[in-house]
Every structure is written in structure tokens, then in C-alpha cells.
Design a protein around this motif. Structure first.
Motif, PDB file in Angstrom:
ATOM      1  N   ALA A  88       0.829  -1.204   0.000  1.00  0.00           N
ATOM      2  CA  ALA A  88       0.000   0.000   0.000  1.00  0.00           C
ATOM      3  C   ALA A  88       0.869   1.262   0.000  1.00  0.00           C
ATOM      4  CB  ALA A  88      -0.921  -0.004   1.215  1.00  0.00           C
ATOM      5  N   PHE A  89       1.975   1.206   0.733  1.00  0.00           N
ATOM      6  CA  PHE A  89       2.858   2.376   0.779  1.00  0.00           C
ATOM      7  C   PHE A  89       3.517   2.609  -0.582  1.00  0.00           C
ATOM      8  CE2 PHE A  89       7.229   3.946   1.365  1.00  0.00           C
ATOM      9  CZ  PHE A  89       6.937   5.221   1.810  1.00  0.00           C
TER      10      PHE A  89
ATOM     11  N   MET B 258       1.025   4.250  -2.750  1.00  0.00           N
ATOM     12  CA  MET B 258       0.803   5.633  -2.333  1.00  0.00           C
ATOM     13  C   MET B 258       2.015   6.493  -2.669  1.00  0.00           C
ATOM     14  SD  MET B 258      -1.186   7.867  -1.117  1.00  0.00           S
ATOM     15  CE  MET B 258      -2.511   6.785  -0.541  1.00  0.00           C
TER      16      MET B 258
ATOM     17  N   GLU C 148      -1.974  11.940   3.061  1.00  0.00           N
ATOM     18  CA  GLU C 148      -2.205  10.554   2.684  1.00  0.00           C
ATOM     19  C   GLU C 148      -0.888   9.767   2.652  1.00  0.00           C
ATOM     20  OE1 GLU C 148      -5.979  10.684  -0.310  1.00  0.00           O
ATOM     21  OE2 GLU C 148      -4.148  11.687  -0.989  1.00  0.00           O
TER      22      GLU C 148
ATOM     23  N   ALA D   9       0.126   6.450   5.054  1.00  0.00           N
ATOM     24  CA  ALA D   9       0.608   5.179   4.500  1.00  0.00           C
ATOM     25  C   ALA D   9       2.012   4.856   5.028  1.00  0.00           C
ATOM     26  CB  ALA D   9       0.603   5.231   2.979  1.00  0.00           C
TER      27      ALA D   9
ATOM     28  N   LYS E  72       1.727   3.712   8.694  1.00  0.00           N
ATOM     29  CA  LYS E  72       1.161   2.358   8.771  1.00  0.00           C
ATOM     30  C   LYS E  72       2.207   1.313   8.389  1.00  0.00           C
ATOM     31  CE  LYS E  72      -3.699   3.513   7.942  1.00  0.00           C
ATOM     32  NZ  LYS E  72      -4.854   3.358   7.016  1.00  0.00           N
ATOM     33  N   ARG E  73       2.965   1.600   7.349  1.00  0.00           N
ATOM     34  CA  ARG E  73       4.017   0.655   6.948  1.00  0.00           C
ATOM     35  C   ARG E  73       5.078   0.541   8.037  1.00  0.00           C
ATOM     36  NH1 ARG E  73       9.015   1.512   5.352  1.00  0.00           N
ATOM     37  NH2 ARG E  73      10.112  -0.106   4.132  1.00  0.00           N
TER      38      ARG E  73
END
Length: 436
Positions: free
Chosen positions: A381-382, A385, A398, A402, A405-406
Motif C-alpha cells: 500500500a505504501f 501511495m 495521505e 501510509a 502504517k508501513r
């Protein structure tokens, strides 16, 4: 100034060169060789060796020699039952020996008890060494964990600096606003702070490890990260299977079992008071006697004429000892019974410890597997993004979400990995396998 620092390091015996990489096994061995508690138990074991040697030699004869010189002055009784004033002197030399022949089975029981006590002391020493190894392994894993967190923080710093460089170039051609540059700089500053905190945490973990293993300074210490092969594929066995392996090899249980057998020998030692004892004795001696005003044979002649030898057997039969032997037997039986209860309680505690360790290992295994999946998803996801952010299709908010979260997923995977590795080593410890 530099020469002064190097000279001071040389005096202290501290290396001023590169750090010394040490494996977990090397750290444990280093700690065992220097730990004060381990040395105390080694001394206690040596004391038991002396007690065993004393019990083995209890059957040897006891030999002693003597020499005496006596002077008498004034009136004394003569052979014809009259008193006269005279001075006399006497000299005596001799040697005596005694040896136990039968002691009511006390000596063999005492020897066996001393042997069991020595084995129990050896088991105690092994237990202390293994407990120290567990503590070292725990701190060692903490160092590895902090070390990997520092590596991730450094990578994150490099990534943020790369993004800042890209944004500054775009700002120079007026493709992004100044706000984007400020946010990128803030991101770099925050990551540099995180790197500093991670480095401080790593240093403190190294300090804890160096203090635990009795190393003078953590500056010369470095740890060797585990290989991928050291992380087990899955938790093998069951609590019952591991317990059946552990109960026969754990030194804490073995020490209590040996002490229970030693207490049983204590009953035999107490019962020996009911039996008669027989001992053999022998002696050699001679004397010289002189009286003032009277003729006497020369010293050498008297010593030859007065030479005597003796051999004796001594039998001692107990008839009544105010119930001391009976009470001693009762006390020994109670001590044996108490040692059996201690052994049973130790086995129960061991099974509970193994149950707890096994379920902790299973939970750590699942957490490690799930954290790996979470890291893969967060990383993918990163990356998506990051491309959107670089193409201007996503904002910095955003991108930061990301990125965080990573990062959290990576930290979670690292923590789960070392927790799982440590829990697996605990199970190996109960199986009797060496740590490290």
C-alpha cells in the motif's frame, strides 16, 4: 589530547578499536565465567567434594603419638607403706591407633549420602548457570530488537531525505508549493528524532547486556544477529511431551530428587544408633623412671625393658539412650517425607511453567505469521501511495498515513520475530537443549 585518551584506554584495558561481535553462546559463557552467584555455587560444590572425601576416609585408622614428662617433689608413699621426702621424674613415649570395624552401617550410609549431596550441589550449579543463560538470552534478544529498529529508522530517514530532495527540486521549478517543502522537512526532522531515540534505546540495551555479562564497557560489545534458520518453522510437540523430556533433565528437579535420596540415607544413619559398634585398638609405649637418692638403670636400658605393646577390641552395645535414637529416626523420616513433597511440588511447578511457555510460544508464532502478512500488505500500500504522491495524485497527509502504517507494520514484525525466537529458545531450554 587524542594521545591522552588512547593512553587512558590502554591503562584501563579497554579496546579503542572496533567492537567485538559476540554470539549468544559467547555472551552466556562470558557471563558464567564472571558471575559471582555462579562462583558461590561452585564453592559450595567443592565443599561437598571435601565432605565426600572425608566420608570415604572414615574407615581409615586413626593414629596418634604421645610424649610425657612428669616431676614429683616432696613426701610420697613408698613400696613398704611409709612416707619419705624425695624427688622423682618419669618420661614416657608411645603411639596409639584405633580403627572402626562395625558402626551399625553408619559409615556406608554416610558415604552414600555425601555422594548424593555432591550430585545435588552439581545440579544446583547447573541450574544457576542455566538461569543466568535465560536472562542473558532475554537481554540479548532485546539488543537485537533495538538494533533492527535502529536500522529501520535509518532507512526511513534516508527515504525521507530522498523525498525532501525531490520536493525541493520540484519547488525550484515551481511545480509544488512551499507547504509541501515544509512538510517534507518536518518529516525528515521527525525521522531524525526517531533515529536518535532508536540509537539511544540500542545503546541502553547494550549497556544492560554488558552489565549482565560483567563486561567492563558496552563500547566494545556488538551482537551477532540470528540467521533465518534459527527461527523455527513452527512450535513442535505438546506441553506433556516437553514435560516428559524436561522432568528427567531439569537440574532443579534432579537436585530435589537427589536430596530426597540423601534424606532417605539420613534415616539409615539415624538407625545405626540401634546397633552395637566394634572397634580395634593398638598401642606401643615405653617409659623411664628415676628417684633422687636411689640408683636406677640408664635411660636406654629402661626404655628397652619397659617397652610394651597392646591390642584391644572394644564393643559398645546401646541399652538405653533416653530415646535419642528413636527420635532421631523419627526426625529423619519427617525430613525425608518433606523432601518428597518438595520434589512433587517442583514437578507440578515445572509442568505449569512448560504449559505457560508452550502457549506463549504458540501465540508468538501466530503473531509472527500475521505480522508478516500485515507488513506485506502495508508495504504494498505504501509503494502505491508513494507513486501516487510522486505523480501529484495524492497529498502529503495521505502519504504520511501510509508511511506510518508501513512503519508500524515493520516494527510489529520485528517485535514479533524476536519474541517468537525467544519463546522458542525457552522451549528448547526445557527440552534440555543448550541455549545459543
Amino acid at each position: 589530547m587524542k594521545q591522552t585518551v588512547l593512553y587512558a584506554l590502554a591503562l584501563l584495558g579497554l579496546p579503542a578499536a572496533a567492537q567485538q561481535p559476540m554470539t549468544l553462546r559467547q555472551c552466556i559463557d562470558y557471563a558464567v565465567a564472571r558471575n559471582v552467584q555462579v562462583r558461590q555455587y561452585e564453592t559450595a560444590r567443592k565443599s561437598r567434594e571435601v565432605s565426600l572425601d572425608d566420608a570415604r576416609k572414615a574407615r581409615l585408622p586413626e593414629v596418634s603419638g604421645y610424649a610425657s614428662q612428669q616431676f614429683n617433689f616432696g613426701r610420697g608413699l613408698t613400696a613398704d607403706n611409709t612416707y619419705v621426702s624425695r624427688n622423682t621424674s618419669s618420661t614416657g613415649f608411645g603411639a596409639n591407633a584405633s580403627m572402626p570395624l562395625f558402626t551399625g552401617f553408619r559409615l556406608p550410609a554416610r558415604k552414600e549420602q555425601a555422594r548424593l549431596d555432591l550430585e545435588a550441589a552439581t545440579a544446583d550449579l547447573q541450574r544457576v548457570r542455566e538461569d543466568l543463560g535465560i536472562r542473558v538470552a532475554e537481554v540479548y534478544m532485546q539488543v537485537l530488537y533495538r538494533q533492527e529498529l535502529q536500522m529501520q529508522a535509518r532507512e526511513q530517514c534516508e527515504l525521507s531525505r530522498s523525498q525532501l530532495n525531490r520536493v525541493e527540486k520540484l519547488f525550484a521549478v515551481q511545480k509544488v508549493s512551499g507547504l509541501e517543502v515544509s512538510e517534507a522537512r518536518s518529516r525528515v526532522a521527525q525521522d531524525e528524532l526517531s533515529l536518535t531515540e532508536a540509537d539511544n534505546a540500542r545503546r541502553l540495551a547494550l549497556l544492560d547486556l554488558s552489565q549482565l555479562i560483567e563486561m567492563p564497557s558496552p563500547d566494545s560489545l556488538a551482537v551477532v544477529p540470528p540467521s533465518a534458520a534459527e527461527v523455527p518453522v513452527s512450535v513442535a510437540g505438546s506441553p506433556q511431551q516437553i514435560y516428559e523430556q524436561a522432568v528427567g533433565v531439569r537440574p532443579s528437579v534432579r537436585a530435589l530428587r537427589l536430596r530426597a535420596e540423601s534424606a532417605r540415607k539420613g534415616i539409615d544413619i539415624a538407625r545405626s544408633g540401634y546397633w552395637p559398634t566394634l572397634s580395634l585398638g593398638a598401642g606401643l609405649g615405653s617409659s623411664f623412671y628415676s628417684t633422687s637418692g636411689m640408683d636406677h638403670s640408664p635411660f636406654g636400658r629402661q626404655m628397652k625393658d619397659n617397652f610394651n605393646r597392646s591390642i584391644s577390641l572394644s564393643l559398645n552395645v546401646p541399652l538405653f539412650d533416653r530415646f535419642q535414637t528413636r527420635n532421631a529416626v523419627r526426625q529423619a523420616r519427617l525430613e525425608h517425607e518433606n523432601s518428597l513433597w518438595q520434589q512433587e511440588q517442583a514437578c507440578k511447578d515445572l509442568y505449569k511453567e512448560i504449559q505457560q511457555a508452550w502457549y506463549n510460544a504458540v501465540a508468538a508464532e501466530r503473531k509472527y505469521e500475521q505480522s508478516g502478512v500485515a507488513e506485506s500488505v502495508a508495504d504494498e500500500a505504501f509503494r502505491l501511495m508513494e507513486k501516487k504522491y510522486e505523480n501529484g495524485k495524492a497529498g502529503s497527509t495521505e502519504y504520511d498515513e501510509a508511511r506510518i502504517k508501513r512503519l508500524n507494520a515493520v516494527y510489529g514484525r520485528i517485535a514479533a520475530r524476536y519474541e517468537y525466537l525467544f519463546r522458542a529458545k525457552i522451549l528448547d531450554f526445557y527440552r534440555g537443549r543448550p541455549i545459543g
